[in-house]
Design a protein around this motif. Structure first.
Motif, PDB file in Angstrom:
ATOM      1  N   ALA A   1       0.836  -1.199   0.000  1.00  0.00           N
ATOM      2  CA  ALA A   1       0.000   0.000   0.000  1.00  0.00           C
ATOM      3  C   ALA A   1       0.874   1.254   0.000  1.00  0.00           C
ATOM      4  N   LEU A   2       1.940   1.238   0.780  1.00  0.00           N
ATOM      5  CA  LEU A   2       2.855   2.384   0.833  1.00  0.00           C
ATOM      6  C   LEU A   2       3.550   2.587  -0.506  1.00  0.00           C
ATOM      7  N   GLY A   3       3.834   1.491  -1.195  1.00  0.00           N
ATOM      8  CA  GLY A   3       4.516   1.567  -2.479  1.00  0.00           C
ATOM      9  C   GLY A   3       3.599   1.766  -3.672  1.00  0.00           C
ATOM     10  N   ALA A   4       2.290   1.850  -3.441  1.00  0.00           N
ATOM     11  CA  ALA A   4       1.332   1.920  -4.555  1.00  0.00           C
ATOM     12  C   ALA A   4       1.162   3.315  -5.146  1.00  0.00           C
ATOM     13  N   GLU A   5       1.538   4.330  -4.406  1.00  0.00           N
ATOM     14  CA  GLU A   5       1.357   5.700  -4.901  1.00  0.00           C
ATOM     15  C   GLU A   5       2.192   5.929  -6.159  1.00  0.00           C
ATOM     16  N   ARG A   6       1.611   6.622  -7.105  1.00  0.00           N
ATOM     17  CA  ARG A   6       2.315   6.916  -8.351  1.00  0.00           C
ATOM     18  C   ARG A   6       3.620   7.672  -8.069  1.00  0.00           C
ATOM     19  N   GLY A   7       4.653   7.304  -8.788  1.00  0.00           N
ATOM     20  CA  GLY A   7       5.949   7.948  -8.603  1.00  0.00           C
ATOM     21  C   GLY A   7       6.759   7.366  -7.463  1.00  0.00           C
ATOM     22  N   THR A   8       6.302   6.224  -6.929  1.00  0.00           N
ATOM     23  CA  THR A   8       6.992   5.583  -5.811  1.00  0.00           C
ATOM     24  C   THR A   8       7.757   4.365  -6.309  1.00  0.00           C
ATOM     25  N   ALA A   9       9.013   4.275  -5.906  1.00  0.00           N
ATOM     26  CA  ALA A   9       9.833   3.098  -6.173  1.00  0.00           C
ATOM     27  C   ALA A   9       9.953   2.313  -4.871  1.00  0.00           C
ATOM     28  N   LEU A  10      10.233   1.038  -4.991  1.00  0.00           N
ATOM     29  CA  LEU A  10      10.349   0.169  -3.825  1.00  0.00           C
ATOM     30  C   LEU A  10      11.649  -0.616  -3.907  1.00  0.00           C
ATOM     31  N   ILE A  11      12.408  -0.566  -2.827  1.00  0.00           N
ATOM     32  CA  ILE A  11      13.589  -1.416  -2.672  1.00  0.00           C
ATOM     33  C   ILE A  11      13.288  -2.361  -1.519  1.00  0.00           C
ATOM     34  N   ALA A  12      13.337  -3.651  -1.802  1.00  0.00           N
ATOM     35  CA  ALA A  12      13.128  -4.667  -0.774  1.00  0.00           C
ATOM     36  C   ALA A  12      14.479  -5.170  -0.305  1.00  0.00           C
ATOM     37  N   LEU A  13      14.736  -5.087   0.982  1.00  0.00           N
ATOM     38  CA  LEU A  13      15.976  -5.618   1.525  1.00  0.00           C
ATOM     39  C   LEU A  13      15.794  -7.104   1.784  1.00  0.00           C
ATOM     40  N   ASP A  14      16.681  -7.897   1.211  1.00  0.00           N
ATOM     41  CA  ASP A  14      16.561  -9.347   1.293  1.00  0.00           C
ATOM     42  C   ASP A  14      17.941  -9.960   1.069  1.00  0.00           C
ATOM     43  N   GLU A  15      18.257 -10.968   1.838  1.00  0.00           N
ATOM     44  CA  GLU A  15      19.586 -11.588   1.736  1.00  0.00           C
ATOM     45  C   GLU A  15      19.859 -12.183   0.359  1.00  0.00           C
ATOM     46  N   THR A  16      18.821 -12.441  -0.418  1.00  0.00           N
ATOM     47  CA  THR A  16      19.011 -12.990  -1.763  1.00  0.00           C
ATOM     48  C   THR A  16      19.137 -11.905  -2.820  1.00  0.00           C
ATOM     49  N   GLY A  17      19.090 -10.646  -2.394  1.00  0.00           N
ATOM     50  CA  GLY A  17      19.123  -9.544  -3.342  1.00  0.00           C
ATOM     51  C   GLY A  17      20.507  -9.250  -3.879  1.00  0.00           C
ATOM     52  N   LYS A  18      20.574  -8.156  -4.599  1.00  0.00           N
ATOM     53  CA  LYS A  18      21.825  -7.712  -5.224  1.00  0.00           C
ATOM     54  C   LYS A  18      22.672  -6.974  -4.190  1.00  0.00           C
ATOM     55  N   SER A  19      23.939  -7.270  -4.191  1.00  0.00           N
ATOM     56  CA  SER A  19      24.877  -6.596  -3.307  1.00  0.00           C
ATOM     57  C   SER A  19      25.524  -5.446  -4.073  1.00  0.00           C
ATOM     58  N   LEU A  20      25.442  -4.243  -3.522  1.00  0.00           N
ATOM     59  CA  LEU A  20      25.996  -3.053  -4.171  1.00  0.00           C
ATOM     60  C   LEU A  20      27.075  -2.433  -3.302  1.00  0.00           C
ATOM     61  N   THR A  21      28.009  -1.755  -3.942  1.00  0.00           N
ATOM     62  CA  THR A  21      28.939  -0.921  -3.181  1.00  0.00           C
ATOM     63  C   THR A  21      28.187   0.332  -2.745  1.00  0.00           C
ATOM     64  N   SER A  22      28.760   1.048  -1.804  1.00  0.00           N
ATOM     65  CA  SER A  22      28.141   2.302  -1.369  1.00  0.00           C
ATOM     66  C   SER A  22      28.037   3.291  -2.526  1.00  0.00           C
ATOM     67  N   ASN A  23      29.058   3.352  -3.360  1.00  0.00           N
ATOM     68  CA  ASN A  23      29.010   4.249  -4.523  1.00  0.00           C
ATOM     69  C   ASN A  23      27.912   3.842  -5.497  1.00  0.00           C
ATOM     70  N   ASP A  24      27.762   2.538  -5.740  1.00  0.00           N
ATOM     71  CA  ASP A  24      26.707   2.063  -6.628  1.00  0.00           C
ATOM     72  C   ASP A  24      25.319   2.353  -6.057  1.00  0.00           C
ATOM     73  N   PHE A  25      25.170   2.196  -4.746  1.00  0.00           N
ATOM     74  CA  PHE A  25      23.893   2.500  -4.094  1.00  0.00           C
ATOM     75  C   PHE A  25      23.563   3.984  -4.253  1.00  0.00           C
ATOM     76  N   ALA A  26      24.544   4.840  -4.037  1.00  0.00           N
ATOM     77  CA  ALA A  26      24.330   6.281  -4.206  1.00  0.00           C
ATOM     78  C   ALA A  26      23.928   6.594  -5.647  1.00  0.00           C
ATOM     79  N   THR A  27      24.573   5.949  -6.603  1.00  0.00           N
ATOM     80  CA  THR A  27      24.236   6.154  -8.011  1.00  0.00           C
ATOM     81  C   THR A  27      22.808   5.710  -8.298  1.00  0.00           C
TER      82      THR A  27
END
Length: 161
Positions: A65-91
């Protein structure tokens, strides 16, 4: 772009809450200069349903419901997800901001993880490592990385590459 953390589990008073608050305050002060604003934390209690699948489904509802508003992106934190560097996350954050995302929800699941519906809806599934972390520690890590992203985007010397 407004940054909102959605978390399953309530944060009690104590050092974890204080440290998370310290990074959130820094983000709140420094973020607007790079177009990122702190929208706070939306937290829900863990579901008491009988099975893990039922708990995940119940916990997914408010997140979706929180992610349903138009213009909203969602990042799900999950151990199976993609690992990014801090610089990549900022990008990634700056790319979302620059491509018209008005609000970003960063979702921390409960002990059973996220329901498939949350992972399917997510614009990015992000891992803070393959280990399982208590939600209090995840909040600290996420708050620090959000602040770090702001300092990277602003050229502040907090982050050293």
């Amino acid at each position: 772009m407004q940054l909102i953390v959605f978390a399953v589990g309530r944060m009690k008073k104590g050092p974890e809450r204080e440290l998370t608050g310290r990074y959130a305050d820094r983000l709140d002060k420094a973020g607007p200069a790079v177009g990122l604003t702190w929208g706070g934390v939306t937290e829900i209690a863990e579901s008491r349903a009988a099975t893990g699948e039922q708990r995940k489904t119940e916990e997914a509802g408010p997140c979706l419901a929180l992610g349903a508003e138009r213009g909203t992106a969602l990042i799900a934190l999950d151990e199976t997800g993609k690992s990014l560097t801090s610089n990549d996350f900022a990008t990634r954050l700056s790319d979302m901001r620059d491509h018209g995302t008005r609000r970003l929800v960063l979702a921390i699941g409960g002990p059973d993880g996220h329901a498939p519906a949350v992972r399917d809806r997510a614009d990015l599934t992000l891992s803070l490592g393959r280990m399982t972390w208590p939600h209090q520690i995840v909040r600290i890590l996420l708050a620090e990385q959000l602040y770090r992203a702001v300092t990277i985007l602003s050229g502040h010397p907090y982050h050293r590459s």
